[in-house]
Design an enzyme around this catalytic site. Structure first.
Site, mmCIF file in Angstrom:
data_model
loop_
_atom_site.group_PDB
_atom_site.id
_atom_site.type_symbol
_atom_site.label_atom_id
_atom_site.label_comp_id
_atom_site.label_asym_id
_atom_site.label_seq_id
_atom_site.Cartn_x
_atom_site.Cartn_y
_atom_site.Cartn_z
ATOM 1 C CG ASP A 3 -8.578 3.541 -3.992
ATOM 2 O OD1 ASP A 3 -9.890 3.502 -4.243
ATOM 3 O OD2 ASP A 3 -7.662 2.653 -4.501
ATOM 4 C CD GLU B 5 -2.958 -1.000 0.017
ATOM 5 O OE1 GLU B 5 -2.897 0.041 -0.709
ATOM 6 O OE2 GLU B 5 -3.713 -2.078 -0.346
ATOM 7 C CE1 TYR C 115 -7.319 2.130 -0.774
ATOM 8 C CE2 TYR C 115 -4.850 2.549 -0.444
ATOM 9 C CZ TYR C 115 -5.870 1.838 -1.067
ATOM 10 O OH TYR C 115 -5.606 0.654 -1.948
ATOM 11 C CB CYS D 6 -20.676 0.895 -19.514
ATOM 12 S SG CYS D 6 -19.943 2.241 -18.573
ATOM 13 C CB THR E 251 2.767 4.280 -7.485
ATOM 14 O OG1 THR E 251 3.735 5.138 -6.836
ATOM 15 C CG2 THR E 251 3.833 3.260 -8.340
ATOM 16 C CB CYS F 197 -19.949 -2.674 -15.984
ATOM 17 S SG CYS F 197 -20.106 -2.445 -14.100
ATOM 18 C CG LEU G 148 8.393 3.365 -6.418
ATOM 19 C CD1 LEU G 148 8.436 2.653 -4.967
ATOM 20 C CD2 LEU G 148 7.281 3.367 -7.079
HETATM 21 S S1 SF4 Z 1 -20.071 1.264 -12.563
HETATM 22 FE FE1 SF4 Z 1 -20.224 -0.060 -14.496
HETATM 23 S S2 SF4 Z 1 -21.952 0.729 -15.547
HETATM 24 FE FE2 SF4 Z 1 -21.334 2.356 -14.074
HETATM 25 S S3 SF4 Z 1 -20.026 3.751 -15.154
HETATM 26 FE FE3 SF4 Z 1 -18.804 2.189 -14.003
HETATM 27 S S4 SF4 Z 1 -18.250 0.581 -15.407
HETATM 28 FE FE4 SF4 Z 1 -20.076 1.901 -16.583
#
Ligand code: SF4
Length: 370
Positions: free
Chosen positions: A154, A53, A136, A215, A59, A218, A96
């Site tokens: 984060d 971490e 975090y 997306c 980084t 997702c 780093l």
């Molecule tokens: S949570 Fe999933 S659907 Fe929503 S913006 Fe992020 S990648 Fe796209």
């Protein structure tokens, strides 16, 4: 602040079903489809989690990976790190950046060795009290090593939460930080905080990426506010743009029969504890003749000044700064020069063992000093 009157959450009172859906789908994705592989994943040793971490703060994982491997090979436990010489550790850290992290890491390792009998603390509050450890990192160690119910927040988490729930509170404000921390705690899978934290960070890194998030694949898209309202590119929101300032470092490599003069950087500035050739910082780039007339050099003997030659320049970008470095060489016929007071002469063959900032290493390599 921008407003999205229909969709954006005005308060943090989210629909319970939306909250439950998020955690359920995220955990499902983690179980079925999360194939992100990193050496510190599933790690339960608090020392190794802490080390990863600290290395990963500011980084990217791909950049931090070889450093993590080098550190764990050289220092397999906290006592080994605590017993190491500063110079050795700074050299391993070289490249780093953010050298304060390295300094705090050494301080903490020695504190744990000397004050805690070499045993890493196992309470969230005690972990958070360690130097260089913020909320975090403390949540990551507490959940991954000890299964304690603390949610990580984060950049990845801000992005996923702001997009999925449609929150436009700027993430770099006190209000935003509080709101997102509260939301993250509410969503946390309390019985499996380690998997939940890993899942949300991985989703942010591999699916809900800053640019071009995936997306279409997702697991959360059905109920994602940003996706369903074409707001993905607008979230998360930041209140201020980063101001980048330029600094101009003119380095003079004073050399003498195969040795180079270097000094250690002190004070609370960038690259503290790293080494450098003789430095003249100016408000703007200087030509060779301007440099020779600068307050630091003007009193030098004429033959010294006339042997000074320009060798090249390099830039290094830090978060808030661009450091422009200009290199000059000056071969001396003896080692004593009144302006060389705080440093030491290092033989060319030993230069590789000295910790330098990245841009100086690049320059020395380019000019075959190593
Ligand atoms: S949570 Fe999933 S659907 Fe929503 S913006 Fe992020 S990648 Fe796209």
């Amino acid at each position: 602040m921008r407003y999205y009157p229909v969709y954006i959450a005005i308060s943090m009172n989210f629909d319970k079903a939306q909250l439950q859906y998020f955690t359920k789908k995220l955990m499902e994705w983690h179980r079925v489809d999360n194939d992100r592989s990193l050496p510190w994943k599933e790690e339960q040793d608090p020392y190794r989690i802490w080390l990863s971490e600290i290395i990963l703060q500011q980084t990217r994982a791909e950049q931090g990976l070889p450093y993590y491997e080098r550190f764990t090979d050289n220092y397999p436990n906290i006592t080994a790190l605590a017993n190491a010489k500063d110079e050795e550790v700074f050299r391993l850290w070289q490249g780093l950046g953010y050298y304060n992290r390295c300094k705090n890491m050494l301080f903490t390792a020695r504190y744990i060795r000397d004050e805690l009998g070499g045993v890493f603390p196992d309470r969230y509050e005690d972990i958070l009290a360690l130097k260089g450890v913020g909320a975090y990192t403390a949540a990551a160690i507490a959940s991954f090593a000890y299964g304690l119910p603390h949610a990580v927040v984060d950049g990845n988490v801000y992005r996923v939460l702001s997009r999925f729930f449609g929150v436009d509170t700027p993430i770099d404000t006190t209000t935003g930080k509080k709101e997102f921390a509260a939301l993250a705690e509410e969503l946390l899978h309390k019985k499996d905080s380690a998997s939940y934290n890993q899942a949300i960070m991985d989703l942010g890194a591999t699916v809900c990426k800053p640019a071009a998030p995936d997306c279409a694949s997702c697991y959360l898209s059905t109920k994602c506010v940003a996706f369903n309202n074409a707001l993905v590119a607008d979230l998360p929101v930041k209140s201020k743009k980063l101001k980048v300032k330029e600094r101009y470092f003119h380095y003079i490599l004073f050399t003498h029969q195969g040795s180079v003069w270097v000094e250690k950087r002190t004070g609370s500035d960038i690259w503290e504890n790293l080494h450098q050739p003789y430095l003249i910082e100016a408000k703007e780039p200087l030509t060779l003749s301007q440099l020779k007339k600068s307050a630091s050099l003007i009193s030098l003997p004429k033959e010294v000044l006339s042997s000074m030659v320009y060798e090249g320049s390099l830039s290094q970008r830090l978060t808030h700064r661009i450091i422009k470095t200009y290199y000059y060489k000056c071969e001396l016929d003896k080692q004593d020069l009144p302006i060389l007071t705080k440093g030491k002469w290092v033989d060319n063959k030993a230069l590789k063992r000295v910790a330098f900032p990245k841009s100086i290493v690049s320059f020395l390599e380019k000019k075959s000093y190593f």
